[in-house]
Design a protein around this motif. Structure first.
Motif, PDB file in Angstrom:
ATOM      1  N   VAL A 283     -25.997 -11.376 -29.423  1.00  0.00           N
ATOM      2  CA  VAL A 283     -25.086 -11.920 -28.416  1.00  0.00           C
ATOM      3  C   VAL A 283     -25.149 -13.447 -28.422  1.00  0.00           C
ATOM      4  N   THR A 284     -26.323 -14.007 -28.649  1.00  0.00           N
ATOM      5  CA  THR A 284     -26.441 -15.467 -28.667  1.00  0.00           C
ATOM      6  C   THR A 284     -25.801 -16.091 -29.898  1.00  0.00           C
ATOM      7  N   ARG A 285     -25.421 -15.309 -30.882  1.00  0.00           N
ATOM      8  CA  ARG A 285     -24.711 -15.883 -32.034  1.00  0.00           C
ATOM      9  C   ARG A 285     -23.279 -16.247 -31.649  1.00  0.00           C
ATOM     10  N   TYR A 286     -22.783 -15.720 -30.559  1.00  0.00           N
ATOM     11  CA  TYR A 286     -21.450 -16.090 -30.065  1.00  0.00           C
ATOM     12  C   TYR A 286     -21.507 -17.450 -29.392  1.00  0.00           C
ATOM     13  N   ASN A 287     -22.577 -17.675 -28.662  1.00  0.00           N
ATOM     14  CA  ASN A 287     -22.848 -18.971 -28.036  1.00  0.00           C
ATOM     15  C   ASN A 287     -24.364 -19.079 -27.949  1.00  0.00           C
ATOM     16  N   TRP A 288     -24.926 -20.092 -28.568  1.00  0.00           N
ATOM     17  CA  TRP A 288     -26.381 -20.133 -28.761  1.00  0.00           C
ATOM     18  C   TRP A 288     -27.109 -20.512 -27.481  1.00  0.00           C
ATOM     19  N   SER A 289     -27.005 -19.636 -26.490  1.00  0.00           N
ATOM     20  CA  SER A 289     -27.630 -19.871 -25.187  1.00  0.00           C
ATOM     21  C   SER A 289     -28.035 -18.543 -24.580  1.00  0.00           C
ATOM     22  N   SER A 290     -29.301 -18.436 -24.166  1.00  0.00           N
ATOM     23  CA  SER A 290     -29.752 -17.204 -23.522  1.00  0.00           C
ATOM     24  C   SER A 290     -29.095 -17.041 -22.154  1.00  0.00           C
ATOM     25  N   TYR A 291     -28.756 -18.142 -21.494  1.00  0.00           N
ATOM     26  CA  TYR A 291     -28.066 -18.085 -20.202  1.00  0.00           C
ATOM     27  C   TYR A 291     -26.673 -17.488 -20.394  1.00  0.00           C
ATOM     28  N   TYR A 292     -25.976 -17.955 -21.422  1.00  0.00           N
ATOM     29  CA  TYR A 292     -24.657 -17.408 -21.748  1.00  0.00           C
ATOM     30  C   TYR A 292     -24.752 -15.914 -22.037  1.00  0.00           C
ATOM     31  N   ALA A 293     -25.718 -15.538 -22.875  1.00  0.00           N
ATOM     32  CA  ALA A 293     -25.844 -14.130 -23.256  1.00  0.00           C
ATOM     33  C   ALA A 293     -26.085 -13.247 -22.040  1.00  0.00           C
ATOM     34  N   MET A 294     -26.965 -13.667 -21.147  1.00  0.00           N
ATOM     35  CA  MET A 294     -27.239 -12.868 -19.950  1.00  0.00           C
ATOM     36  C   MET A 294     -26.015 -12.777 -19.050  1.00  0.00           C
ATOM     37  N   ALA A 295     -25.249 -13.865 -18.942  1.00  0.00           N
ATOM     38  CA  ALA A 295     -24.045 -13.837 -18.113  1.00  0.00           C
ATOM     39  C   ALA A 295     -23.021 -12.860 -18.682  1.00  0.00           C
ATOM     40  N   VAL A 296     -22.826 -12.882 -19.994  1.00  0.00           N
ATOM     41  CA  VAL A 296     -21.896 -11.970 -20.646  1.00  0.00           C
ATOM     42  C   VAL A 296     -22.322 -10.518 -20.419  1.00  0.00           C
ATOM     43  N   ILE A 297     -23.593 -10.247 -20.643  1.00  0.00           N
ATOM     44  CA  ILE A 297     -24.113  -8.884 -20.506  1.00  0.00           C
ATOM     45  C   ILE A 297     -23.957  -8.397 -19.066  1.00  0.00           C
TER      46      ILE A 297
END
Length: 310
Positions: A283-297
């Motif tokens: 998921v972080t390969r879409y945007n290299w941010s763990s915050y972004y990934a958690m928000a998407v999920i």
């Protein structure tokens, strides 16, 4: 113009056409300002970041999007193994389901960043090369597809359409999922859905694997520095993860793949942690941010829960 001539030669494009497109681009000072790094010491805050996306307007729009595109989402999940909730989460975070796709001319944004990237940025040289490559991809893409390079609009970084694909991602991962013979990420939600699923599959999404597990700590054994050293790259087996003081329960203890300790700052409040899997890293390969990934999920999962509760 030297860049334009070199690009035309390497891409076998008409030099006059490439020069014409580049010469019509405008330098946008706002783009330079938006790309500048945040001031040092700016605290991150997962709770505040989350609240920007898991909120009533986006949740309502997400439910409408899911209901209106239920068949395309189901087909994408079946063909690519990527959960519908993740696809819905990405499009919701990126553009609020097509409501905010960006109003910068893509040619202006990319040319500004290709030749005037802020020198204050710690990775200015690398980012300059990245945006020159994206400008090249953009001109090649528009020439190949017949899209007008002067007309398309996107984000201040040059990302386009419902899923905010950069030109290189459009070229590599965007697909004609509605079968009309063309890829259209601006107007076809079906193409956007299929393209997001294809992107994650290409980066190694593993069907059925969770993105993360809850994690606690055993204070007596905890070696947090060692656990955080690989950042979000899954590195530890369950055995080595728990040996360093991470505490897992239930299904997490049976996870066959590597794990990473994902740390989310909450400003002055205690930090949040999860055990990230290889799918979290995808998921972080879409945007290299763990915050972004958690928000998407969490956005996608919350929307799914709301729909199922109806």
């Amino acid at each position: 113009m030297a860049f334009a001539d070199d690009l035309a030669n390497r891409r076998n494009l008409d030099p006059a056409w490439v020069r014409q497109q580049v010469s019509q681009a405008q330098r946008i000072p706002t783009v330079v300002r938006l790309m500048a790094p945040a001031p040092r010491g700016t605290p991150k805050n997962w709770a505040a970041y989350r609240a920007r996306f898991i909120e009533p307007v986006r949740l309502r729009a997400g439910q409408r999007f899911w209901e209106n595109n239920r068949s395309a989402l189901a087909r994408a999940e079946a063909e690519f193994g990527v959960p519908a909730s993740l696809i819905v989460g990405v499009i919701g975070v990126e553009t609020l389901y097509g409501q905010h796709t960006g109003n910068f001319r893509v040619i202006d944004a990319l040319t500004t960043l290709a030749f005037d990237f802020p020198t204050s940025h710690p990775r200015a040289a690398v980012r300059t090369e990245f945006f020159r490559s994206e400008l090249e991809q953009y001109l090649s893409l528009t020439q190949r597809t017949g899209m007008d390079p002067q007309a398309l609009r996107g984000s201040y970084a040059g990302a386009m359409g419902w899923p905010q694909f950069m030109p290189s991602s459009w070229a590599r991962y965007a697909i004609d999922f509605d079968g009309d013979g063309q890829v259209d990420l601006f107007n076809s939600t079906t193409d956007a859905i299929g393209s997001v699923a294809n992107y994650f599959k290409a980066f190694g999404w593993q069907t059925g694997q969770p993105t993360h597990f809850p994690v606690a700590f055993d204070a007596e054994k905890l070696d947090k520095d060692a656990l955080l050293a690989p950042d979000i790259l899954p590195t530890f087996s369950v055995t080595s993860f728990t040996a360093k003081g991470a505490v897992l329960e239930g299904a997490a203890l049976q996870h066959p793949g590597p794990l990473a300790l994902v740390e989310l700052e909450n400003g002055p409040a205690p930090r949040s942690y999860v055990a990230g899997t290889e799918n979290f890293y995808v998921v972080t390969r879409y945007n290299w941010s763990s915050y972004y990934a958690m928000a998407v999920i969490e956005l996608g999962e919350t929307i799914q829960t709301l729909l199922e509760a109806r």
